[in-house]
Design a protein around this motif. Sequence first.
Motif, PDB file in Angstrom:
ATOM      1  N   THR A 169      10.323 -12.834  -7.601  1.00 34.56           N
ATOM      2  CA  THR A 169       8.905 -12.536  -7.788  1.00 34.56           C
ATOM      3  C   THR A 169       8.218 -13.779  -8.324  1.00 34.56           C
ATOM      4  O   THR A 169       8.761 -14.493  -9.155  1.00 34.56           O
ATOM      5  CB  THR A 169       8.676 -11.371  -8.773  1.00 34.56           C
ATOM      6  OG1 THR A 169       9.289 -11.693 -10.017  1.00 34.56           O
ATOM      7  CG2 THR A 169       9.258 -10.085  -8.243  1.00 34.56           C
ATOM      8  N   THR A 170       7.009 -14.014  -7.828  1.00 30.75           N
ATOM      9  CA  THR A 170       6.240 -15.165  -8.290  1.00 30.75           C
ATOM     10  C   THR A 170       4.990 -14.708  -9.034  1.00 30.75           C
ATOM     11  O   THR A 170       4.039 -15.446  -9.139  1.00 30.75           O
ATOM     12  CB  THR A 170       5.818 -16.053  -7.105  1.00 30.75           C
ATOM     13  OG1 THR A 170       4.927 -15.319  -6.273  1.00 30.75           O
ATOM     14  CG2 THR A 170       7.006 -16.531  -6.313  1.00 30.75           C
TER      15      THR A 170
ATOM     16  N   GLY B 167       6.476 -10.522   1.079  1.00 32.67           N
ATOM     17  CA  GLY B 167       6.116  -9.162   1.460  1.00 32.67           C
ATOM     18  C   GLY B 167       6.412  -8.172   0.363  1.00 32.67           C
ATOM     19  O   GLY B 167       6.642  -8.538  -0.795  1.00 32.67           O
ATOM     20  N   SER B 168       6.451  -6.899   0.744  1.00 34.11           N
ATOM     21  CA  SER B 168       6.777  -5.843  -0.209  1.00 34.11           C
ATOM     22  C   SER B 168       7.928  -4.984   0.286  1.00 34.11           C
ATOM     23  O   SER B 168       8.373  -4.092  -0.421  1.00 34.11           O
ATOM     24  CB  SER B 168       5.548  -4.970  -0.493  1.00 34.11           C
ATOM     25  OG  SER B 168       5.114  -4.378   0.713  1.00 34.11           O
TER      26      SER B 168
ATOM     27  N   ARG C 163       7.977  -3.010  -5.799  1.00 37.34           N
ATOM     28  CA  ARG C 163       6.773  -2.402  -6.359  1.00 37.34           C
ATOM     29  C   ARG C 163       6.414  -3.187  -7.615  1.00 37.34           C
ATOM     30  O   ARG C 163       7.191  -3.194  -8.575  1.00 37.34           O
ATOM     31  CB  ARG C 163       7.018  -0.929  -6.709  1.00 37.34           C
ATOM     32  CG  ARG C 163       7.136  -0.086  -5.458  1.00 37.34           C
ATOM     33  CD  ARG C 163       7.309   1.390  -5.695  1.00 37.34           C
ATOM     34  NE  ARG C 163       6.513   1.912  -6.779  1.00 37.34           N
ATOM     35  CZ  ARG C 163       6.855   2.991  -7.464  1.00 37.34           C
ATOM     36  NH1 ARG C 163       7.973   3.640  -7.200  1.00 37.34           N
ATOM     37  NH2 ARG C 163       6.079   3.429  -8.433  1.00 37.34           N
ATOM     38  N   PRO C 164       5.252  -3.864  -7.603  1.00 32.25           N
ATOM     39  CA  PRO C 164       4.855  -4.628  -8.792  1.00 32.25           C
ATOM     40  C   PRO C 164       4.902  -3.744 -10.041  1.00 32.25           C
ATOM     41  O   PRO C 164       4.566  -2.569  -9.997  1.00 32.25           O
ATOM     42  CB  PRO C 164       3.432  -5.072  -8.474  1.00 32.25           C
ATOM     43  CG  PRO C 164       3.382  -5.096  -6.978  1.00 32.25           C
ATOM     44  CD  PRO C 164       4.268  -3.952  -6.535  1.00 32.25           C
TER      45      PRO C 164
ATOM     46  N   THR D  45      13.987 -12.618 -14.387  1.00 33.05           N
ATOM     47  CA  THR D  45      13.602 -11.256 -14.700  1.00 33.05           C
ATOM     48  C   THR D  45      14.774 -10.334 -14.522  1.00 33.05           C
ATOM     49  O   THR D  45      15.662 -10.552 -13.728  1.00 33.05           O
ATOM     50  CB  THR D  45      12.440 -10.769 -13.808  1.00 33.05           C
ATOM     51  OG1 THR D  45      12.862 -10.856 -12.459  1.00 33.05           O
ATOM     52  CG2 THR D  45      11.194 -11.568 -14.034  1.00 33.05           C
ATOM     53  N   GLN D  46      14.785  -9.285 -15.264  1.00 34.51           N
ATOM     54  CA  GLN D  46      15.762  -8.221 -15.165  1.00 34.51           C
ATOM     55  C   GLN D  46      14.971  -6.946 -14.947  1.00 34.51           C
ATOM     56  O   GLN D  46      14.209  -6.551 -15.809  1.00 34.51           O
ATOM     57  CB  GLN D  46      16.568  -8.103 -16.450  1.00 34.51           C
ATOM     58  CG  GLN D  46      17.206  -9.399 -16.889  1.00 34.51           C
ATOM     59  CD  GLN D  46      18.617  -9.515 -16.405  1.00 34.51           C
ATOM     60  OE1 GLN D  46      19.301  -8.530 -16.232  1.00 34.51           O
ATOM     61  NE2 GLN D  46      19.051 -10.738 -16.169  1.00 34.51           N
ATOM     62  N   THR D  47      15.145  -6.299 -13.796  1.00 36.37           N
ATOM     63  CA  THR D  47      14.409  -5.067 -13.557  1.00 36.37           C
ATOM     64  C   THR D  47      15.039  -3.933 -14.330  1.00 36.37           C
ATOM     65  O   THR D  47      16.216  -3.942 -14.632  1.00 36.37           O
ATOM     66  CB  THR D  47      14.372  -4.729 -12.057  1.00 36.37           C
ATOM     67  OG1 THR D  47      15.701  -4.679 -11.568  1.00 36.37           O
ATOM     68  CG2 THR D  47      13.544  -5.724 -11.288  1.00 36.37           C
ATOM     69  N   GLN D  48      14.231  -2.983 -14.623  1.00 34.99           N
ATOM     70  CA  GLN D  48      14.686  -1.824 -15.407  1.00 34.99           C
ATOM     71  C   GLN D  48      15.349  -0.801 -14.544  1.00 34.99           C
ATOM     72  O   GLN D  48      15.000  -0.539 -13.481  1.00 34.99           O
ATOM     73  CB  GLN D  48      13.489  -1.171 -16.101  1.00 34.99           C
ATOM     74  CG  GLN D  48      12.703  -2.142 -16.936  1.00 34.99           C
ATOM     75  CD  GLN D  48      13.358  -2.524 -18.227  1.00 34.99           C
ATOM     76  OE1 GLN D  48      13.973  -1.696 -18.853  1.00 34.99           O
ATOM     77  NE2 GLN D  48      13.240  -3.763 -18.626  1.00 34.99           N
TER      78      GLN D  48
END
Length: 181
Positions: free
Chosen positions: A64-65, A87-88, A117-118, A178-181
């Motif tokens: 992610t930027t 993209g998404s 998903r942001p 980053t570490q996503t939850q």
Amino acid sequence: MLNLKPSHSSTRRALNFLKQNPSISQTLIAEVGEDFSRVSTLIQPILDAPNRCEISSYYIQAVTTGRAAFLTTNLPNMHQTHVTEIGSGWLIGRSPNCAITVEELSISRCHAVIGHRPNHGFYIIDVGSSNGTFVNGRRLATLKQRFLKDGDLIELSHTCVEFFVAGIKDQPGMIKETQTQ
């Protein structure tokens, strides 16, 4: 574009990545500015992803930027880094129309989707594959979203892929893995 002379190996690798991926380069510069050290901080985990693999030779790294997201992987060719479009959502399968093409007969033409998903992170969905999609050993139900986190093991049929996350934290101006939850 940044006009710098490479001073050492990691800088040279980062500059080569930027030259090979101009649309990603423009996005990174738009997000973090023309400070090469900040851009390089974001690129370094992308370049180091193959070295993070502990279980499999294959990886997918989600990046992610800030406002944009893309994937890097070595699935099409273990010895090269493939970068998807920004993209998404990215389709994975044998079809040449997929964002990530995997030439393995046990993988369906359209096998799974990795999406973003942001403010929530990256997820995976099995889109009705014949041989299934698994995350950390658990089979996904068809069309059910499962959020991913750094270090998850994805199995596309019999192909194991390690999933990594890198990018800009939600705080403006901060670049961290980053570490996503």
